[in-house]
Each structure stands twice: as structure tokens, then as C-alpha cells.
Write an enzyme that holds these catalytic residues in place. Structure first.
Site, PDB file in Angstrom:
ATOM      1  N   THR A   1      90.363  66.459 -33.605  1.00 19.13           N
ATOM      2  CA  THR A   1      90.632  65.049 -33.897  1.00 19.13           C
ATOM      3  C   THR A   1      91.800  64.499 -33.090  1.00 19.13           C
ATOM      4  O   THR A   1      91.689  63.442 -32.465  1.00 19.13           O
ATOM      5  CB  THR A   1      90.914  64.861 -35.399  1.00 19.13           C
ATOM      6  OG1 THR A   1      89.797  65.345 -36.142  1.00 19.13           O
ATOM      7  CG2 THR A   1      91.158  63.401 -35.725  1.00 19.13           C
ATOM      8  N   GLY A  11     103.615  65.130 -36.449  1.00 17.95           N
ATOM      9  CA  GLY A  11     104.147  66.375 -36.990  1.00 17.95           C
ATOM     10  C   GLY A  11     105.664  66.410 -36.879  1.00 17.95           C
ATOM     11  O   GLY A  11     106.234  66.010 -35.871  1.00 17.95           O
ATOM     12  N   ASP A  19      89.721  61.330 -29.833  1.00 21.22           N
ATOM     13  CA  ASP A  19      88.466  61.663 -30.499  1.00 21.22           C
ATOM     14  C   ASP A  19      87.528  62.329 -29.505  1.00 21.22           C
ATOM     15  O   ASP A  19      87.338  61.846 -28.384  1.00 21.22           O
ATOM     16  CB  ASP A  19      87.834  60.389 -31.057  1.00 21.22           C
ATOM     17  CG  ASP A  19      86.491  60.662 -31.697  1.00 21.22           C
ATOM     18  OD1 ASP A  19      86.457  61.073 -32.863  1.00 21.22           O
ATOM     19  OD2 ASP A  19      85.465  60.464 -30.999  1.00 21.22           O
ATOM     20  N   GLU A  21      94.892  63.944 -30.316  1.00 19.88           N
ATOM     21  CA  GLU A  21      94.919  63.816 -28.845  1.00 19.88           C
ATOM     22  C   GLU A  21      93.590  63.323 -28.281  1.00 19.88           C
ATOM     23  O   GLU A  21      93.168  63.740 -27.201  1.00 19.88           O
ATOM     24  CB  GLU A  21      95.314  65.148 -28.188  1.00 19.88           C
ATOM     25  CG  GLU A  21      96.741  65.547 -28.464  1.00 19.88           C
ATOM     26  CD  GLU A  21      97.724  64.422 -28.141  1.00 19.88           C
ATOM     27  OE1 GLU A  21      97.649  63.878 -27.038  1.00 19.88           O
ATOM     28  OE2 GLU A  21      98.544  64.085 -29.012  1.00 19.88           O
ATOM     29  N   GLY A  73      81.320  87.885 -48.385  1.00 24.77           N
ATOM     30  CA  GLY A  73      82.239  87.368 -49.388  1.00 24.77           C
ATOM     31  C   GLY A  73      83.690  87.623 -49.057  1.00 24.77           C
ATOM     32  O   GLY A  73      84.566  86.808 -49.373  1.00 24.77           O
ATOM     33  N   ARG A  99      82.453  97.875 -42.049  1.00 23.65           N
ATOM     34  CA  ARG A  99      81.589  97.626 -43.205  1.00 23.65           C
ATOM     35  C   ARG A  99      80.213  98.225 -42.943  1.00 23.65           C
ATOM     36  O   ARG A  99      79.611  98.009 -41.885  1.00 23.65           O
ATOM     37  CB  ARG A  99      81.460  96.126 -43.458  1.00 23.65           C
ATOM     38  CG  ARG A  99      80.472  95.752 -44.569  1.00 23.65           C
ATOM     39  CD  ARG A  99      80.927  96.257 -45.920  1.00 23.65           C
ATOM     40  NE  ARG A  99      79.904  96.070 -46.931  1.00 23.65           N
ATOM     41  CZ  ARG A  99      79.890  95.050 -47.804  1.00 23.65           C
ATOM     42  NH1 ARG A  99      80.837  94.132 -47.765  1.00 23.65           N
ATOM     43  NH2 ARG A  99      78.923  94.966 -48.701  1.00 23.65           N
ATOM     44  N   TYR A 155     106.577  63.019 -31.794  1.00 18.28           N
ATOM     45  CA  TYR A 155     105.863  62.086 -30.918  1.00 18.28           C
ATOM     46  C   TYR A 155     105.060  61.140 -31.803  1.00 18.28           C
ATOM     47  O   TYR A 155     104.108  61.566 -32.466  1.00 18.28           O
ATOM     48  CB  TYR A 155     104.950  62.851 -29.972  1.00 18.28           C
ATOM     49  CG  TYR A 155     104.254  62.007 -28.925  1.00 18.28           C
ATOM     50  CD1 TYR A 155     104.886  61.713 -27.727  1.00 18.28           C
ATOM     51  CD2 TYR A 155     102.965  61.530 -29.129  1.00 18.28           C
ATOM     52  CE1 TYR A 155     104.251  60.945 -26.757  1.00 18.28           C
ATOM     53  CE2 TYR A 155     102.321  60.763 -28.174  1.00 18.28           C
ATOM     54  CZ  TYR A 155     102.973  60.480 -26.983  1.00 18.28           C
ATOM     55  OH  TYR A 155     102.345  59.722 -26.022  1.00 18.28           O
ATOM     56  N   GLN A 169     102.690  58.228 -31.967  1.00 15.69           N
ATOM     57  CA  GLN A 169     101.725  57.368 -31.276  1.00 15.69           C
ATOM     58  C   GLN A 169     100.687  56.826 -32.254  1.00 15.69           C
ATOM     59  O   GLN A 169     100.565  55.617 -32.422  1.00 15.69           O
ATOM     60  CB  GLN A 169     101.023  58.132 -30.156  1.00 15.69           C
ATOM     61  CG  GLN A 169      99.946  57.323 -29.432  1.00 15.69           C
ATOM     62  CD  GLN A 169      99.462  58.015 -28.174  1.00 15.69           C
ATOM     63  OE1 GLN A 169     100.209  58.186 -27.210  1.00 15.69           O
ATOM     64  NE2 GLN A 169      98.206  58.437 -28.189  1.00 15.69           N
ATOM     65  N   THR A 170      99.961  57.713 -32.922  1.00 17.32           N
ATOM     66  CA  THR A 170      98.887  57.298 -33.821  1.00 17.32           C
ATOM     67  C   THR A 170      99.416  56.413 -34.946  1.00 17.32           C
ATOM     68  O   THR A 170     100.467  56.679 -35.527  1.00 17.32           O
ATOM     69  CB  THR A 170      98.191  58.540 -34.417  1.00 17.32           C
ATOM     70  OG1 THR A 170      97.626  59.302 -33.357  1.00 17.32           O
ATOM     71  CG2 THR A 170      97.103  58.146 -35.390  1.00 17.32           C
TER      72      THR A 170
END
Length: 499
Positions: free
Chosen positions: A467, A216, A471, A469, A446, A345, A174, A176-177
Site C-alpha cells: 500500500t 511512522g 498504490d 509508497e 495448524g 513434519r 516523513y 506525506q500521506t
């Protein structure tokens, strides 16, 4: 004469022998330490046995019933048994190997889904995709290319394209951007100019900033793309519309004439996905390359607008509902890792007072989860993960109700609320999940910074949701604008009734 060769020296083998006297001297010291040790597996078993609810019933509730839970377990067992789905060595792979092995998993997905023998192999495929737990080169094919054809293509176009999509005869993305525009879709610079004489569109990238950037699967995988381009017919700019354009040949995967495409390179995360760039140099496509469920262009160039100005937003809403669902999945993963670690832990204060007023076992350091700070950090994330799960389920059902009424009855009245809801939820859930993953990492000290802990890849793979789809700041404004519009309408109705 050349330099003298450097002599090769065999490494000296040093044998370490522990005599009986040394062992005897050390034994009491070791006993002091082992006497105050706890088995982490035993800690987990105890915590699970102390649960005040039936975990099996909760698990079934989360997936829609016992039958669905059994199905998921069956699918998970099949995934574990198939070597192609193995995650062994995942954190030690170079980007090219991670891309290849992840793509192999996605390509094996359809065969495994069908082999399960279930009535709905697509639903099985979604579960397998979730278990793969790594975004890959086919993500936009499954998550945007196909839904866009289903949502914006007319029946004839769906009949033409969908069989090839499901058989992976073509792989879509897709686009678009662009380099110059993302959230502001109306500012896109790629054009699709209609040539009525030849009944074709000329797709062109007139500027550097019109380069499609980030899709993508564009880098290496895709053969086709849904390209958002500004439709120009009879000299009129009619704004962005969706076109299906072949970008690579099926025979040898080389780019089509006039098409320039490639990979944009390594990212902070998401590196099993080949995000790419795309440019067009006067590329001609047939008139029917334009998806025409809502808008249409006749052979003579006459334009027919959609029945509702924002009818094409349906696909975008579907993707945003998917982002909300992913927020729940990623948050559940992160908090599960952190909760388990905080349970096993142990840290200081042997036999001391727990946050609930009871005391720990004599001589044993307290489990980290027994401290208020751990609970204040993780319990809200755990609660939010359940809330996001339920919210994503509601959001998805809300979308499918709209999809049915708009398709069957031509009723688009639910779209404004759906758009506002999906915008607000996408922003809130992606922000909250991104922050929650980092908080869970911090709660593991850690060890949380180790790649093998899973937080690094989880954060890197999820962070882009804040970010893409739309802002998040702009989406919040869209939701606010809708709420103010509704508030004004309610106030005006009240005044009309003399209230």
C-alpha cells in the site's frame, strides 16, 4: 450488616503415583509407537548433508563474499550476546511494551555498530537492523528522513542536519500521506505559503482531509518531520515540496506551538511502529526549512524550478528499492520457516513412494516435503526468494549509479527508466511476497497459525508494503506508460530509417 465473607478454600493437592505394574503394562504399547518415530533434528541434519551444493559457498555468494559472511556472523553473535536485543516474550507483549522494547533495540544499535570496530559502521548498522527483524519507531528516521535530506537538501542543509540525525539529537519522520490523498501527491492539501517580508513559510492544514496520516514514528517518537506541502509564493501554487518542520520540543518532547500530533492507534500489524497524525495551525518556519537542492525560493519569493521536473523522485526511488530488498528478506524468512517445518513434519503413507520415485524408510511416515503438493507450493517460493534477492541488489546498484551521475555530472537521463523499473518491481515484489507469506503459512497446517510460528507478525509487518509508497495498481500503470512511450519511440525511429 454486609454480606458474609466467602470462605477461602485451600486447593486440594492430588498426588499422581504410577505403580510398577502400570508401567510394565504400558511399556510394550509405548514401544510400538516409539519404534516408528524419527528425530526431527536428525531429519534436518540428513537433508543438509544430502545437499548437492556447498551451502557455505552459496551463503557467501548471497552476501557478496566470504568476508561479508564472516562479518555477518560476527555481528549476529554480538546481537545474540546483548540482552537488549533479546526477542524473548515478543509474541506475548502488549503494543506499548512491543513499541518500547523495539525502540530500545534501535537506540542501542549505533553503540553496538561502532563497538564492532569495522570501517563502515553504517553498513554494520544496516545488518543489525535486519537482525532486529521488527519495524520500529526509528524506521522512517533511518529509511526516509535521512535519505530525503541527503537527496533533496543542498550542501549547507546537509551539513546542518546530518550530524544531529546521526547522533539522534533529533529524530525525524516523513509526512506525506494525508487523510484525503495518498498516491495522488499533487492533490495534497497542506500548504506552505511564503511570507517574503519575514522570509518565512506558513505551514498550515486548512481542511480535515489535509491531516497528515500514517507517518511512522509520528505517534510518539519523532521530533522533526519532512513535510510535503504545496508551495505557494507570490500567489502561485507550485505543487508539493519538502520542508523540515520541528513538531516536538527537544527539552520535554511536547508538541510545538500550533502543532497537533499523536498516535493513530492499533493496526492489523506493524504495531511496534507508532504511526501517527499531524496537523498545523499557521506554523511559521524559516525560508531555509525548504529543502533546496533542486528547487529554490529566494528571499524575495522568486522561485527557481528544478533542472528536471521529477528530480525529487530520487528519494522515492530509493525507498522503493528498499521495499524490493525487504521483499527478498521477508520471503526468505517465510519460506525458511515453511521448508524446515515440511522437512521435520511427517504425515501418513509409511514407507510409501516419494515424489522422486524412491521409497521412504519402512514404518516411518513420509516427510511432508516428499509430497508433490508441498514441493509445488514451496519450491517456486524458494526460487523466487533467490530471484528477488538478486533483483533487489541490481535495483539498489542501479539507483546508486543514477545518484552518482546526477550529483556529479548533473545527468538525470536515467531517471525515467529508474522510476519505471522501481515502480513495477515495487508492485510485483510486494504483491508476490505478501501472497507467498500466506502460502507458506498454509503449508504448515495448524501450526502455521500459531503466533510463535512467526507468520502472523511477518505478514502483518510486510502487508503494508503493498500500500505505502504508491498504490500498486497505479504503479503498474506508470510502468506500462513508460514501456508504451519507449515502444512508440522505437517504432518512430524505425519508420525514420525506412524500417
Amino acid at each position: 450488616m454486609g454480606p458474609a465473607p466467602i470462605p477461602v478454600r485451600e486447593p486440594k493437592v492430588v498426588t499422581h503415583i504410577v505403580d510398577e505394574r502400570t508401567r510394565t503394562l504400558q511399556k510394550p504399547s509405548s514401544a510400538i509407537i516409539t519404534a516408528i518415530q524419527a528425530d526431527p533434528k536428525a531429519d534436518l541434519r540428513r537433508e543438509r548433508s544430502n545437499a548437492s551444493f556447498a551451502s557455505r559457498e552459496l551463503a557467501a555468494l548471497m552476501v557478496g563474499g566470504e568476508a561479508n559472511l564472516v562479518l555477518r556472523e560476527k555481528i549476529a553473535a554480538a546481537v545474540r550476546a546483548d540482552p537488549v536485543f533479546s526477542k524473548k516474550g515478543k509474541y506475548f507483549m502488549e503494543r506499548s511494551e512491543l513499541y518500547r522494547t523495539t525502540l530500545e533495540k534501535y537506540l542501542a544499535l549505533p553503540k553496538l555498530a561502532v563497538s564492532m570496530g569495522e570501517k563502515d559502521p553504517i553498513a554494520v548498522g544496516r545488518i543489525i537492523r535486519e537482525l532486529i527483524d521488527e519495524p520500529g519507531g526509528l524506521d522512517l528516521h533511518l529509511g526516509m528522513f535521512i535519505p530525503t535530506i541527503q537527496g533533496q537538501g543542498d550542501k549547507e542543509q546537509q551539513k546542518h542536519w546530518m550530524p544531529m540525525c546521526t547522533r539522534l539529537q533529533i529524530i525525524g519522520t516523513y509526512a506525506q500521506t494525508e487523510l484525503g490523498h495518498g498516491t495522488y501527491i499533487r492533490g495534497l492539501e497542506t500548504t506552505a505559503t511564503y511570507d517574503a517580508e519575514k522570509e518565512e513559510f506558513i505551514v498550515h492544514s486548512p481542511t480535515l482531509t489535509s491531516t497528515k496520516w500514517w507517518p511512522g514514528g509520528m505517534g510518539k517518537t519523532a521530533t522533526h518531520a519532512v513535510v510535503m506541502a504545496r508551495l505557494v509564493t507570490a500567489g502561485k501554487d507550485l505543487g508539493p515540496h519538502a520542508f523540515i518542520v520541528q513538531i516536538r520540543r527537544n527539552e520535554d518532547h511536547q508538541t510545538m506551538p500550533g502543532v497537533t500530533a499523536g498516535d493513530i492507534g492499533p493496526k492489523m500489524g506493524y504495531n511496534a511502529v507508532d504511526n501517527g497524525f499531524l496537523r498545523f495551525d499557521h506554523v511559521r518556519v524559516p525560508r531555509r526549512a525548504m529543502l533546496m537542492k533542486h528547487s529554490k525560493v529566494d528571499p524575495d519569493g522568486t522561485y527557481h524550478p528544478p533542472p528536471v521536473a521529477k528530480a525529487a523522485y530520487g528519494t522515492m526511488v530509493f525507498v522503493r528499492s528498499d521495499i524490493v530488498m525487504n521483499a527478498a528478506l521477508y520471503m526468505k524468512k517465510a519460506v525458511t520457516i515453511a521448508m524446515r517445518y515440511n522437512l521435520v513434519r511427517r504425515q501418513s503413507n509409511p514407507g510409501g513412494e516419494k515424489s522422486n520415485g524412491s521409497h521412504g524408510q519402512k514404518g516411518l511416515e513420509l516427510q511432508v516435503i516428499d509430497y508433490q503438493h508441498s514441493q509445488r507450493s514451496l519450491f517456486p517460493v524458494l526460487a523466487r526468494a533467490f530471484a528477488f534477492h538478486c533483483t533487489s541488489d541490481y535495483m539498489r546498484r542501479m539507483y546508486f549509479r543514477y545518484e552518482k551521475t546526477s550529483r556529479v555530472d548533473g545527468d538525470y537521463s536515467a531517471l525515467p527508466e529508474l522510476h519505471a523499473t522501481s515502480s513495477g518491481l515495487k508492485a510485483y515484489c510486494s504483491w508476490a511476497t505478501k501472497d507467498a507469506i500466506e502460502l507458506c503459512r498454509l503449508c504448515c497446517g495448524g501450526q502455521g497459525f500459531m503466533a510463535l510460528a512467526g507468520f502472523g507478525s511477518t505478514f502483518g509487518n510486510y502487508a503494508p508494503n503493498a500500500t505505502y509508497e504508491g498504490d500498486n495498481n497505479v504503479l503498474c500503470l506508470q510502468t506500462a506508460r513508460y514501456l508504451l512511450k519507449v515502444a512508440r519511440a522505437v517504432a518512430a525511429a524505425g519508420r525514420g530509417k525506412g524500417g
